[in-house]
Design a protein around this motif. Structure first.
Motif, mmCIF file in Angstrom:
data_model
loop_
_atom_site.group_PDB
_atom_site.id
_atom_site.type_symbol
_atom_site.label_atom_id
_atom_site.label_comp_id
_atom_site.label_asym_id
_atom_site.label_seq_id
_atom_site.Cartn_x
_atom_site.Cartn_y
_atom_site.Cartn_z
ATOM 1 N N MET A 179 0.861 -1.169 0.000
ATOM 2 C CA MET A 179 0.000 0.000 0.000
ATOM 3 C C MET A 179 0.897 1.218 0.000
ATOM 4 S SD MET A 179 -2.808 0.899 2.879
ATOM 5 C CE MET A 179 -2.659 2.605 3.370
ATOM 6 N N GLN A 180 0.617 2.128 -0.901
ATOM 7 C CA GLN A 180 1.380 3.365 -0.937
ATOM 8 C C GLN A 180 1.104 4.138 0.345
ATOM 9 O OE1 GLN A 180 0.367 5.601 -4.408
ATOM 10 N NE2 GLN A 180 2.138 6.932 -4.152
ATOM 11 N N ALA A 181 2.155 4.586 1.000
ATOM 12 C CA ALA A 181 1.939 5.293 2.267
ATOM 13 C C ALA A 181 1.191 6.591 2.005
ATOM 14 C CB ALA A 181 3.266 5.578 2.948
ATOM 15 N N ILE A 182 0.354 6.953 2.956
ATOM 16 C CA ILE A 182 -0.474 8.137 2.858
ATOM 17 C C ILE A 182 0.391 9.373 3.082
ATOM 18 C CG2 ILE A 182 -2.523 9.217 3.870
ATOM 19 C CD1 ILE A 182 -2.930 6.416 2.561
ATOM 20 N N THR B 246 1.065 12.148 4.939
ATOM 21 C CA THR B 246 0.709 12.784 6.202
ATOM 22 C C THR B 246 1.894 13.619 6.641
ATOM 23 O OG1 THR B 246 1.483 10.856 7.386
ATOM 24 C CG2 THR B 246 -0.871 10.960 6.929
ATOM 25 N N GLU B 247 1.769 14.169 7.846
ATOM 26 C CA GLU B 247 2.855 15.038 8.315
ATOM 27 C C GLU B 247 4.190 14.306 8.348
ATOM 28 O OE1 GLU B 247 0.844 15.724 11.853
ATOM 29 O OE2 GLU B 247 -0.411 17.324 11.049
ATOM 30 N N GLU C 37 5.681 -1.813 2.871
ATOM 31 C CA GLU C 37 5.735 -3.213 3.245
ATOM 32 C C GLU C 37 4.876 -4.068 2.346
ATOM 33 O OE1 GLU C 37 5.523 -3.543 7.573
ATOM 34 O OE2 GLU C 37 5.814 -1.376 7.522
ATOM 35 N N PRO D 87 -4.786 3.057 -3.289
ATOM 36 C CA PRO D 87 -3.325 3.066 -3.206
ATOM 37 C C PRO D 87 -2.735 1.670 -2.995
ATOM 38 C CG PRO D 87 -4.235 3.576 -1.053
ATOM 39 C CD PRO D 87 -5.407 3.290 -1.972
ATOM 40 N N PHE D 88 -3.538 0.635 -3.294
ATOM 41 C CA PHE D 88 -3.069 -0.717 -3.055
ATOM 42 C C PHE D 88 -2.398 -1.280 -4.294
ATOM 43 C CE2 PHE D 88 -6.868 0.142 -0.608
ATOM 44 C CZ PHE D 88 -6.391 -0.073 0.671
ATOM 45 N N ARG E 177 2.579 0.938 10.166
ATOM 46 C CA ARG E 177 2.134 2.174 10.826
ATOM 47 C C ARG E 177 0.614 2.196 10.958
ATOM 48 N NH1 ARG E 177 4.292 7.628 8.638
ATOM 49 N NH2 ARG E 177 2.698 7.149 7.098
ATOM 50 N N ILE F 166 -1.340 4.697 11.315
ATOM 51 C CA ILE F 166 -1.985 5.745 10.507
ATOM 52 C C ILE F 166 -2.247 5.231 9.085
ATOM 53 C CG2 ILE F 166 0.243 6.830 9.876
ATOM 54 C CD1 ILE F 166 -2.930 8.833 10.521
ATOM 55 N N ASP F 167 -1.332 4.441 8.538
ATOM 56 C CA ASP F 167 -1.534 3.898 7.196
ATOM 57 C C ASP F 167 -2.676 2.892 7.183
ATOM 58 O OD1 ASP F 167 0.501 5.402 6.012
ATOM 59 O OD2 ASP F 167 2.033 3.936 6.548
ATOM 60 N N ARG F 168 -2.740 2.061 8.228
ATOM 61 C CA ARG F 168 -3.850 1.104 8.295
ATOM 62 C C ARG F 168 -5.180 1.849 8.414
ATOM 63 N NH1 ARG F 168 -0.507 -1.466 12.090
ATOM 64 N NH2 ARG F 168 -2.005 -1.245 13.788
ATOM 65 N N VAL G 117 -5.968 5.035 7.455
ATOM 66 C CA VAL G 117 -6.361 5.722 6.227
ATOM 67 C C VAL G 117 -6.771 4.705 5.158
ATOM 68 C CG1 VAL G 117 -5.597 7.254 4.385
ATOM 69 C CG2 VAL G 117 -4.972 7.759 6.741
ATOM 70 N N GLY G 118 -6.037 3.616 5.058
ATOM 71 C CA GLY G 118 -6.397 2.570 4.093
ATOM 72 C C GLY G 118 -7.788 2.021 4.384
ATOM 73 N N LYS H 286 -10.466 4.665 3.467
ATOM 74 C CA LYS H 286 -10.622 4.744 2.004
ATOM 75 C C LYS H 286 -11.432 3.579 1.475
ATOM 76 C CE LYS H 286 -7.260 7.362 -0.383
ATOM 77 N NZ LYS H 286 -6.334 7.423 -1.509
ATOM 78 N N LEU H 287 -11.031 2.400 1.897
ATOM 79 C CA LEU H 287 -11.669 1.186 1.403
ATOM 80 C C LEU H 287 -13.151 1.174 1.788
ATOM 81 C CD1 LEU H 287 -10.153 -1.032 -0.122
ATOM 82 C CD2 LEU H 287 -9.980 -2.310 1.995
ATOM 83 N N ARG I 295 -6.231 13.855 14.099
ATOM 84 C CA ARG I 295 -5.164 14.362 13.233
ATOM 85 C C ARG I 295 -5.647 14.438 11.775
ATOM 86 N NH1 ARG I 295 0.277 11.217 11.671
ATOM 87 N NH2 ARG I 295 0.462 10.633 13.870
ATOM 88 N N LEU I 296 -6.338 13.391 11.317
ATOM 89 C CA LEU I 296 -6.825 13.379 9.936
ATOM 90 C C LEU I 296 -7.856 14.481 9.702
ATOM 91 C CD1 LEU I 296 -7.191 9.517 9.333
ATOM 92 C CD2 LEU I 296 -5.379 11.039 8.489
ATOM 93 N N GLN J 201 -6.084 17.751 9.353
ATOM 94 C CA GLN J 201 -5.429 17.827 8.045
ATOM 95 C C GLN J 201 -6.442 17.962 6.911
ATOM 96 O OE1 GLN J 201 -2.951 14.125 8.492
ATOM 97 N NE2 GLN J 201 -1.345 15.494 7.802
#
Lengths: 226, 226
Positions: free
Chosen positions: A62-65, A67-68, A77, A97-98, B151, B153-155, B157-158, B161-162, B203-204, B207
């Motif tokens: 998954m492409q990292a989001i 963020t800050e 990964e 982003p997968f 991370r 945060i990535d999980r 946001v993913g 989105k999904l 945080r999201l 942003q």
């Protein structure tokens, strides 16, 4: 020893009623290709793939989001998402982003591909393919279930049970995965580091819950416990 | 306003060609039941369920493995595994040590059930159900993909989105989930605590990646970014 009724290789045989017809069709239409171990299988969305021999490993990233604090790109990964064994279908969707990819997991993995429309000519196959996706969907639900566990040991044992139950082959040492799986691959599937997986696998071996046989194959000695 | 051609409630309408016939059949055979919000839907393996109205929440848990340090039983965690919206099918498999359950996610959720063999009378429906399971399998693969991210945060946001992409409905504030999802439920889906989810959701929001509208509905304001 020639024979008028060729007996299928057990490794290749699966309950597709029309399996031999598919193989003949694929070979005469140049729709089959052989891959080396860990070679990436090029895929396109909208195509259906059938593993004729060997095994395919599906991985995803998954492409990292943005963020800050974006992570360094090398930390992206690739998660191990499962095997596709001989006789089984798979498809690879494209969905930002997968990113999903297929790799040959063992030497001489043979893969057939076709367009979904072509399945209209193979009604039985179409139905069996969809039934297998239905089954795989059930399995993925169980997989999500185990990933919801907070303790890594529970995720690990759940993952091993699920994998050996699905792909395992009976042997005199219980049920064994037919191909090796590295600790890094297991870690990527259950959200743990390689080091943690190595430590916990050692604990499970000492407890006799699993054993490692032959060429690094993971076995579940107690058949009834699967 | 009576009409000879009843226009389907958009909430109920799904592309089942034989949907109205199914509803009539289910009602005349007492195969429909209405559930209150958060009421557990009794299920049996081998049955197919169709959500006629409302939404169903699938959750799963896993019996902790007997190891040296078993966790206290109250720590068994129920992971949120997804929604099943109106017009969609689901089935609940039984597979130790896993346990899947279905709950009505909103008031007045109506569920129809049938035996798989009964689908032989509804060839179109059978095919559509299997196509939906094929699609759900693809989605679960993406879900596994995001759970493989280290991370949180990535999980998160993913996952958002999904979910919004699959269940979201367009509004003037972007795309919004049609039902609320608690931070604890999100946490159980992505292997994080409620506290962490609350902090990261804040945080999201700051942003501008997500917004919260109406009755605690999560929205993705930037349509193109889904």
């Amino acid at each position: 020893m020639p024979s008028s009724t060729p007996s299928p290789d057990p490794q290749e045989f699966r309950p597709f009623l029309t399996w031999q017809g598919i193989i003949d069709w694929a070979q005469s239409h140049y729709r089959e290709r052989i891959f080396s171990k860990d070679e990436r299988i090029p895929t396109r969305p909208g195509l259906l793939y059938l593993v004729r021999r060997g095994a395919v490993r599906i991985v995803g990233s998954m492409q990292a989001i943005q963020t800050e604090n974006p992570p360094p790109s090398e930390t992206i990964e690739k998660a191990f998402l499962g095997f596709v064994g001989a006789g089984q279908p798979f498809e690879i969707v494209v969905q930002s982003p997968f990113s999903l990819q297929a790799y040959a997991h063992v030497e001489e993995t043979a893969v057939i591909w076709m367009y979904w429309q072509e399945l209209d000519n193979w009604t039985h196959l179409r139905r069996e393919v969809l039934e297998i996706f239905r089954y795989q969907h059930q399995r993925k639900q169980l997989w999500l279930c185990l990933l919801g566990q907070r303790r890594t040991i529970d995720r690990l044992v759940g993952f091993l049970k699920l994998s050996i139950e699905e792909y395992g082959e009976p042997s005199d040492r219980g049920y064994c995965l037919p191909y090796p799986l590295t600790h890094a691959q297991i870690g990527s599937a259950i959200g743990a580091t390689r080091v943690t997986v190595t430590r916990l696998m050692g604990r499970l071996r000492r407890q006799g819950l699993i054993s490692i046989e032959g060429e690094n194959l993971i076995c579940w000695p107690n058949k009834s416990a699967i």
